[in-house]
Design a protein around this motif. Structure first.
Motif, PDB file in Angstrom:
ATOM      1  N   TRP A 156       0.842  -1.194   0.000  1.00 18.61           N
ATOM      2  CA  TRP A 156       0.000   0.000   0.000  1.00 18.61           C
ATOM      3  C   TRP A 156       0.877   1.244   0.000  1.00 18.61           C
ATOM      4  O   TRP A 156       1.657   1.457   0.929  1.00 18.61           O
ATOM      5  CB  TRP A 156      -0.913   0.000   1.226  1.00 18.61           C
ATOM      6  N   GLY A 157       0.773   2.063  -1.039  1.00 13.66           N
ATOM      7  CA  GLY A 157       1.506   3.322  -1.132  1.00 13.66           C
ATOM      8  C   GLY A 157       0.602   4.465  -0.718  1.00 13.66           C
ATOM      9  O   GLY A 157      -0.415   4.734  -1.364  1.00 13.66           O
ATOM     10  N   ILE A 158       0.952   5.151   0.380  1.00 12.67           N
ATOM     11  CA  ILE A 158       0.063   6.156   0.974  1.00 12.67           C
ATOM     12  C   ILE A 158       0.825   7.465   1.181  1.00 12.67           C
ATOM     13  O   ILE A 158       1.911   7.469   1.756  1.00 12.67           O
ATOM     14  CB  ILE A 158      -0.493   5.647   2.312  1.00 12.67           C
ATOM     15  N   PRO A 159       0.262   8.598   0.711  1.00  9.57           N
ATOM     16  CA  PRO A 159       0.956   9.882   0.851  1.00  9.57           C
ATOM     17  C   PRO A 159       0.705  10.563   2.195  1.00  9.57           C
ATOM     18  O   PRO A 159      -0.405  10.531   2.730  1.00  9.57           O
ATOM     19  CB  PRO A 159       0.360  10.722  -0.293  1.00  9.57           C
ATOM     20  N   LEU A 160       1.758  11.170   2.733  1.00  9.80           N
ATOM     21  CA  LEU A 160       1.686  11.986   3.940  1.00  9.80           C
ATOM     22  C   LEU A 160       2.564  13.204   3.686  1.00  9.80           C
ATOM     23  O   LEU A 160       3.777  13.074   3.526  1.00  9.80           O
ATOM     24  CB  LEU A 160       2.181  11.198   5.161  1.00  9.80           C
ATOM     25  N   TYR A 161       1.979  14.395   3.638  1.00  9.89           N
ATOM     26  CA  TYR A 161       2.703  15.582   3.206  1.00  9.89           C
ATOM     27  C   TYR A 161       3.165  16.465   4.352  1.00  9.89           C
ATOM     28  O   TYR A 161       4.039  17.304   4.167  1.00  9.89           O
ATOM     29  CB  TYR A 161       1.842  16.409   2.253  1.00  9.89           C
ATOM     30  N   SER A 162       2.588  16.313   5.528  1.00 11.46           N
ATOM     31  CA  SER A 162       2.970  17.142   6.665  1.00 11.46           C
ATOM     32  C   SER A 162       2.394  16.546   7.934  1.00 11.46           C
ATOM     33  O   SER A 162       1.369  15.849   7.900  1.00 11.46           O
ATOM     34  CB  SER A 162       2.445  18.575   6.493  1.00 11.46           C
ATOM     35  N   THR A 163       3.064  16.816   9.066  1.00  9.92           N
ATOM     36  CA  THR A 163       2.508  16.411  10.356  1.00  9.92           C
ATOM     37  C   THR A 163       1.550  17.463  10.900  1.00  9.92           C
ATOM     38  O   THR A 163       0.891  17.221  11.914  1.00  9.92           O
ATOM     39  CB  THR A 163       3.636  16.187  11.374  1.00  9.92           C
ATOM     40  N   GLU A 164       1.483  18.621  10.245  1.00  7.96           N
ATOM     41  CA  GLU A 164       0.513  19.651  10.622  1.00  7.96           C
ATOM     42  C   GLU A 164      -0.822  19.317   9.973  1.00  7.96           C
ATOM     43  O   GLU A 164      -0.929  19.288   8.742  1.00  7.96           O
ATOM     44  CB  GLU A 164       0.987  21.026  10.172  1.00  7.96           C
ATOM     45  N   LEU A 165      -1.811  19.063  10.788  1.00  5.07           N
ATOM     46  CA  LEU A 165      -3.102  18.642  10.261  1.00  5.07           C
ATOM     47  C   LEU A 165      -3.644  19.627   9.235  1.00  5.07           C
ATOM     48  O   LEU A 165      -4.064  19.224   8.133  1.00  5.07           O
ATOM     49  CB  LEU A 165      -4.114  18.489  11.403  1.00  5.07           C
ATOM     50  N   ALA A 166      -3.620  20.927   9.572  1.00  4.22           N
ATOM     51  CA  ALA A 166      -4.193  21.935   8.676  1.00  4.22           C
ATOM     52  C   ALA A 166      -3.431  21.999   7.366  1.00  4.22           C
ATOM     53  O   ALA A 166      -4.031  22.162   6.290  1.00  4.22           O
ATOM     54  CB  ALA A 166      -4.210  23.298   9.359  1.00  4.22           C
ATOM     55  N   LEU A 167      -2.093  21.859   7.398  1.00  4.22           N
ATOM     56  CA  LEU A 167      -1.308  21.941   6.169  1.00  4.22           C
ATOM     57  C   LEU A 167      -1.534  20.730   5.290  1.00  4.22           C
ATOM     58  O   LEU A 167      -1.703  20.858   4.071  1.00  4.22           O
ATOM     59  CB  LEU A 167       0.179  22.086   6.504  1.00  4.22           C
ATOM     60  N   HIS A 168      -1.522  19.555   5.881  1.00  2.00           N
ATOM     61  CA  HIS A 168      -1.800  18.358   5.086  1.00  2.00           C
ATOM     62  C   HIS A 168      -3.172  18.461   4.434  1.00  2.00           C
ATOM     63  O   HIS A 168      -3.325  18.180   3.231  1.00  2.00           O
ATOM     64  CB  HIS A 168      -1.727  17.103   5.955  1.00  2.00           C
ATOM     65  N   ASP A 169      -4.181  18.862   5.192  1.00  2.00           N
ATOM     66  CA  ASP A 169      -5.531  18.984   4.654  1.00  2.00           C
ATOM     67  C   ASP A 169      -5.577  20.020   3.536  1.00  2.00           C
ATOM     68  O   ASP A 169      -6.286  19.839   2.527  1.00  2.00           O
ATOM     69  CB  ASP A 169      -6.521  19.367   5.755  1.00  2.00           C
ATOM     70  N   LEU A 170      -4.825  21.115   3.688  1.00  2.00           N
ATOM     71  CA  LEU A 170      -4.791  22.146   2.657  1.00  2.00           C
ATOM     72  C   LEU A 170      -4.173  21.613   1.370  1.00  2.00           C
ATOM     73  O   LEU A 170      -4.680  21.848   0.270  1.00  2.00           O
ATOM     74  CB  LEU A 170      -4.004  23.363   3.152  1.00  2.00           C
ATOM     75  N   LEU A 171      -3.090  20.881   1.503  1.00  2.00           N
ATOM     76  CA  LEU A 171      -2.384  20.373   0.327  1.00  2.00           C
ATOM     77  C   LEU A 171      -3.206  19.347  -0.441  1.00  2.00           C
ATOM     78  O   LEU A 171      -3.045  19.206  -1.656  1.00  2.00           O
ATOM     79  CB  LEU A 171      -1.035  19.771   0.736  1.00  2.00           C
TER      80      LEU A 171
END
Length: 319
Positions: A155-170
């Motif tokens: 399973w390849g899963i993206p995670l762009y930030s540990t900041e919830l708001a930033l990840h959600d924004l991206l």
């Protein structure tokens, strides 16, 4: 299907489903390939290439995210081809790794899981790699995904930030980080093979050391980290059994190491060909990676194999 007539410009293939003429490509380049024939559109789509190690099936173009860096904006419509794609997987050359992508493939979770389960129960050699945002994997899926056949599914899963708001924004979706955290935990409980992915951009590059520390301390059940900048690198085989997303719960150890054409048939079908007779806003890419940031990242990922390779590629991308 087998080749009946050929020349340098194409060939005529025949089989149980009828006759297919493929033009514009030498038949020898199609040996062992799995194609999807669409007579109504007079189109032949190459699904699985025998000599390629990067075969990926696009199962849908629908998605429930709108990632800022995505080069393939989602569509609102879906064409169900799961039956045809399952047939293609059963025809795949031996020992093939078959990628599953979208859109978001898990929007059609039941159809996708059934496709993989049927293929893996019939054939002992192929394996799958699913690219997903990880938000549709629930606690109800743990037992199912823990079945033996899923040892051949990654399973390849993206995670762009540990900041919830930033990840959600991206990713263009409120609550995405929270759903992703739950999905990762459920996969870990199933003993799944997980590959984390991230994209380094100006938006999140400053948080890269924190992200690296988060992965190495709280997501240690993940097997690898793929980091996309200008190039791609992989932190391989980070095999630690205990996830820290749910520290009170016991988790089992990681178990794993187009051409044009015509046809006499009016329905689309998947074939394996043989040349033998009878047989949203675009975020800016990362343009800064200084030595201080590199030192912070190195300290954060020092326990992960492959850290030097990741840092080398990041330096190359920032030149």
């Amino acid at each position: 299907m087998s080749l009946s007539v050929s020349d340098a410009e194409g060939g005529l293939f025949s089989g149980a489903f009828g006759i297919v003429a493929i033009e514009g490509i030498p038949p020898g380049q199609l040996e062992g390939e799995v194609v999807l024939v669409d007579p109504a559109r007079r189109r032949i789509e190459r699904l699985l290439r025998a000599e390629s190690t990067t075969n990926t099936l696009l199962v849908t173009e629908r998605c429930d995210q709108l990632c800022v860096m995505c080069s393939q904006p989602p569509k609102k419509t879906h064409v169900d081809r799961f039956d045809l794609l399952e047939r293609a997987c059963l025809l795949a050359p031996e020992d093939m790794l078959i990628g599953i992508s979208g859109g978001e493939p898990m929007l059609y979770k039941e159809r996708l899981l059934t496709l993989m389960e049927r293929t893996l129960s019939i054939r002992a050699d192929p394996s799958f790699h699913v690219l997903t945002n990880g938000q549709h994997l629930t606690a109800a899926d743990i037992q199912r995904l823990g079945a033996p056949e899923y040892r051949r599914v990654g399973w390849g899963i993206p995670l762009y930030s540990t900041e919830l708001a930033l990840h959600d924004l991206l990713v263009g979706k409120d609550g995405a980080f929270a759903q992703l955290a739950g999905g990762l935990s459920n996969l870990a409980m199933a003993g799944a093979r997980i590959e984390l992915r991230t994209v380094v951009m100006n938006d999140n590059v400053g948080g890269l050391p924190v992200l690296a520390g988060y992965v190495s301390s709280r997501l240690r059940f993940c097997r690898s980290l793929v980091d996309h900048v200008a190039g791609t690198c992989r932190l391989r085989e980070n095999q630690v059994a205990r996830p820290l997303l749910r520290p009170q719960q016991a988790v089992r150890a990681d178990r794993g190491s187009a051409g044009s054409g015509s046809a006499t048939r009016r329905e689309s079908a998947a074939f394996q060909l043989s040349s033998l007779h009878g047989s949203r806003r675009l975020s800016q890419p990362c343009d800064r990676f200084d030595l201080r940031l590199e030192a912070q990242v190195r300290a954060s990922v020092q326990r992960l194999p492959g850290a030097d390779e990741m840092l080398r590629l990041l330096r190359m991308a920032s030149r």
